[in-house]
Design an enzyme around this catalytic site. Structure first.
Site, PDB file in Angstrom:
ATOM      1  N   ASP A  13       0.806  -1.227   0.000  1.00 61.64           N
ATOM      2  CA  ASP A  13       0.000   0.000   0.000  1.00 61.64           C
ATOM      3  C   ASP A  13       0.834   1.269   0.000  1.00 61.64           C
ATOM      4  O   ASP A  13       0.668   2.133  -0.854  1.00 61.64           O
ATOM      5  CB  ASP A  13      -0.912   0.054   1.236  1.00 61.64           C
ATOM      6  CG  ASP A  13      -2.141  -0.827   1.081  1.00 61.64           C
ATOM      7  OD1 ASP A  13      -2.413  -1.268  -0.055  1.00 61.64           O
ATOM      8  OD2 ASP A  13      -2.811  -1.077   2.102  1.00 61.64           O
ATOM      9  N   ARG A  93       0.175   5.562  16.811  1.00 59.93           N
ATOM     10  CA  ARG A  93      -0.224   6.519  15.770  1.00 59.93           C
ATOM     11  C   ARG A  93       0.038   7.973  16.123  1.00 59.93           C
ATOM     12  O   ARG A  93       0.614   8.711  15.326  1.00 59.93           O
ATOM     13  CB  ARG A  93      -1.695   6.316  15.368  1.00 59.93           C
ATOM     14  CG  ARG A  93      -2.023   5.005  14.622  1.00 59.93           C
ATOM     15  CD  ARG A  93      -0.885   4.438  13.877  1.00 59.93           C
ATOM     16  NE  ARG A  93      -1.232   3.338  12.997  1.00 59.93           N
ATOM     17  CZ  ARG A  93      -0.445   2.277  12.795  1.00 59.93           C
ATOM     18  NH1 ARG A  93       0.702   2.161  13.453  1.00 59.93           N
ATOM     19  NH2 ARG A  93      -0.775   1.329  11.945  1.00 59.93           N
ATOM     20  N   ASP A 122      -7.156   3.782  12.565  1.00 61.73           N
ATOM     21  CA  ASP A 122      -5.856   4.448  12.422  1.00 61.73           C
ATOM     22  C   ASP A 122      -5.944   5.776  11.676  1.00 61.73           C
ATOM     23  O   ASP A 122      -5.244   6.723  12.000  1.00 61.73           O
ATOM     24  CB  ASP A 122      -4.855   3.512  11.747  1.00 61.73           C
ATOM     25  CG  ASP A 122      -4.419   2.389  12.686  1.00 61.73           C
ATOM     26  OD1 ASP A 122      -4.409   2.634  13.903  1.00 61.73           O
ATOM     27  OD2 ASP A 122      -4.101   1.290  12.199  1.00 61.73           O
ATOM     28  N   SER A 174      -3.199  -8.895   7.727  1.00 60.01           N
ATOM     29  CA  SER A 174      -2.688  -7.533   7.834  1.00 60.01           C
ATOM     30  C   SER A 174      -2.084  -7.425   9.235  1.00 60.01           C
ATOM     31  O   SER A 174      -2.755  -7.672  10.236  1.00 60.01           O
ATOM     32  CB  SER A 174      -3.833  -6.534   7.656  1.00 60.01           C
ATOM     33  OG  SER A 174      -3.527  -5.356   8.356  1.00 60.01           O
TER      34      SER A 174
HETATM   35  N1  ARG Z   1      -7.886  -2.811  15.941  1.00 62.23           N
HETATM   36  C1  ARG Z   1      -6.643  -2.295  16.366  1.00 62.23           C
HETATM   37  C2  ARG Z   1      -6.726  -0.813  16.591  1.00 62.23           C
HETATM   38  O1  ARG Z   1      -7.610  -0.206  16.103  1.00 62.23           O
HETATM   39  C3  ARG Z   1      -5.528  -2.688  15.449  1.00 62.23           C
HETATM   40  C4  ARG Z   1      -5.485  -1.999  14.133  1.00 62.23           C
HETATM   41  C5  ARG Z   1      -4.468  -2.619  13.295  1.00 62.23           C
HETATM   42  N2  ARG Z   1      -4.031  -1.728  12.289  1.00 62.23           N
HETATM   43  C6  ARG Z   1      -3.472  -2.147  11.156  1.00 62.23           C
HETATM   44  N3  ARG Z   1      -3.008  -1.246  10.374  1.00 62.23           N
HETATM   45  N4  ARG Z   1      -3.409  -3.416  10.842  1.00 62.23           N
HETATM   46  O2  ARG Z   1      -5.923  -0.238  17.276  1.00 62.23           O
END
Ligand code: ARG
Length: 401
Positions: A13, A93, A122, A174
Site C-alpha cells: 500500500d 499513531r 488508524d 494484515s
Molecule cells: N484494531 C486495532 C486498533 O484499532 C488494530 C489496528 C491494526 N491496524 C493495522 N493497520 N493493521 O488499534
C-alpha cells in the site's frame, strides 16, 4: 503541492502510495518510517523507498519516546480497551504523527499522507493528531480515494511502475507490529467463529508447544513503572523486549477479541502482547496492595475512559492529559515487587510486596494474632444498614396499601 511527507511501512500500500501521489500531485515525496520496534532493516527500506520514487527517506528511532511518553503512561493508566486490548497500535499513531509533523515543518512540506483505510481507527488517530498539531498541513489519505479495488490491481500498478513487490511474503493477514504488541487482522480471522490458524501468530508459541515447566519472574516497579526483572535493573526497551521473548516462549499474551471500532464496525482482532499482558497483570496486582479501596475503584472508571480516549485518537487532547495527571498522582505508592508464574499460555500473579502496602496481616488473619475489633462491626452495620432498614419498612407499608 510541492512536498508530501508519507507514513511509509515498505508494504504494498504505502509503496504504491508514493508513486500514486507523485503522479497525481507532481510533488516531491518524503518517506517517513518510525522505528518502534517492528524490526525493519533501515537500509533495505530506504533503498526500496527511493527506488519507488521517494526523494528522501527518514528512519527515526522513536523507541525510547514510545516507551516513556506512551507505553508507560498507558501501563500506569491500566489502559486496556474493552478490558482486553493493550492498545499497541493505537498508542503508536499519535507518536508517528507527531514526528511526521516535525519532519514536515523541517522540510517545509505542504501535506502529509498515510496509508490507512476508510474503515479503520488508524486514519482517525493520524488525522486528529495532524489537525491538532499542524492544522495548516493538508492531509491526504490515498487508500480512501484511489481507483484500485483489490490487492491484485495494486500489484499490477506496482509492476507497471517498477515498484518492487515481494509476492513471496504474501500472507492473508494484515499485521501491525511494535514493541508493545502485534495486531493481526484479515484472512481467516474475519470469521469470528473460526479459531485463528497457528500461522497468524508471530511471536508467541501455542500453549501446547510451550515448555512443560513453569517460569517465575520477579518484576519490580517504581511509582508504577517497571524497573527490574529478577533483581536486575533494566531500561524500558530491554525490559519489554525480554518479557516479549520469555512470555512468547510460554504462549503468554495471545488475545482473541471482537472489538468496537470508532467507525461503528465490529471487528475480530488477534493481538500478541506478551510484555503488555505480563506487565498489566503485575502492575494491577501491585495497585491492589497499595491503593486505598475507594481510590482503587474510582481509578478503574478513569482507566476505562483513558483507554477509550487512546483508542479514539484523542491522545493530544486536554482530556487525556487531565486523566493522566490523576493517574500519575495515584502511582506515588505503586512501588514494590510482583512475582508472576508463566506457564502454558497463562500469566498468573503468585506474590506481591511493597514498602507502601496497606495489607495488614494483624487485621486480616484468622489466627490468635488478630487485632481487629470484632465488636465494633455491630455499630458499623447498624448505621451502614440504616438506609436499607428504612427502605424495607417503607416497601412493606406500600405493599399493604
Ligand atoms: N484494531 C486495532 C486498533 O484499532 C488494530 C489496528 C491494526 N491496524 C493495522 N493497520 N493493521 O488499534
Amino acid at each position: 503541492m510541492k512536498k508530501i511527507v508519507v507514513a511509509y511501512s515498505g508494504g504494498l500500500d504505502t509503496s504504491v502510495i508514493i508513486k500514486w501521489l507523485q503522479t497525481k500531485y507532481d510533488a516531491e515525496i518524503i518517506a517517513f518510517t518510525a522505528d518502534i520496534g517492528q524490526k525493519e532493516n533501515p537500509s533495505a527500506l530506504e533503498k526500496k523507498a527511493i527506488q519507488t520514487g521517494a526523494k528522501k527517506f527518514y528512519f527515526m528511532d522513536l523507541k525510547e519516546e514510545f516507551i516513556n511518553e506512551y507505553i508507560f503512561p498507558a501501563l500506569k493508566g491500566s489502559a486496556l480497551y474493552e478490558g482486553k486490548y493493550p492498545l499497541a497500535t493505537s498508542l503508536s499513531r499519535p507518536l508517528i504523527a507527531k514526528n511526521m509533523v516535525e519532519v514536515a515543518k523541517k522540510e517545509n512540506a505542504d501535506a502529509v499522507a498515510h496509508g490507512c483505510t476508510g474503515k479503520g481507527n488508524d486514519q482517525v488517530r493520524f488525522e486528529l493528531a495532524f489537525k491538532n498539531l499542524a492544522p495548516e498541513l493538508k492531509i491526504i489519505a490515498p487508500v480512501r480515494e484511489w481507483e484500485f479495488k483489490s490487492r491484485e490491481q495494486e500489484i499490477e500498478y506496482a509492476k507497471k511502475h517498477g515498484i518492487p513487490v515481494d509476492v513471496t511474503k504474501k500472507k492473508p493477514y494484515s499485521i501491525d507490529w511494535n514493541l508493545w504488541g502485534i495486531s493481526i487482522e484479515c484472512g481467516p480471522l474475519e470469521d469470528p467463529w473460526q479459531q485463528p490458524p497457528e500461522d497468524a501468530y508471530q511471536i508467541t508459541q501455542s500453549a501446547e508447544k510451550a515448555p512443560a515447566t513453569p517460569e517465575y519472574l520477579e518484576i519490580e516497579f517504581y511509582q508504577g513503572i517497571p524497573v527490574k526483572i529478577n533483581g536486575k535493573t533494566m531500561k524500558g526497551l530491554e525490559l519489554i523486549s525480554l518479557l516479549n521473548k520469555i512470555g512468547g516462549k510460554h504462549g503468554v499474551g495471545r488475545i482473541d477479541m471482537v472489538e468496537n471500532r470508532l467507525v461503528g464496525i465490529k471487528s475480530r482482532e488477534i493481538y500478541e502482547a506478551p510484555a503488555a499482558v505480563i506487565l498489566h497483570s503485575a502492575h494491577s496486582e501491585l495497585e491492589k496492595l497499595v491503593l486505598e479501596r475507594e481510590l482503587m475503584h474510582f481509578k478503574t472508571i478513569i482507566s476505562q475512559k483513558f483507554s477509550e480516549l487512546i483508542y479514539y485518537g484523542y491522545w493530544f487532547s486536554d482530556f487525556r492529559k487531565c486523566l493522566e495527571a490523576f493517574i500519575n498522582e495515584t502511582q506515588k505508592y505503586v512501588t514494590g515487587t510482583v512475582r508472576v508464574k508463566l506457564f502454558k499460555g497463562q500469566c498468573v500473579v503468585v506474590g506481591r510486596k511493597s514498602p507502601y502496602s496497606l495489607y495488614e496481616e494483624k487485621l486480616s488473619t484468622y489466627t490468635e494474632k488478630d487485632i481487629f475489633d470484632h465488636r465494633a462491626s455491630k455499630g458499623f452495620i447498624d448505621l451502614y444498614g440504616l438506609p436499607l432498614i428504612l427502605e424495607g419498612q417503607r416497601n412493606r407499608k406500600f405493599r399493604k396499601q
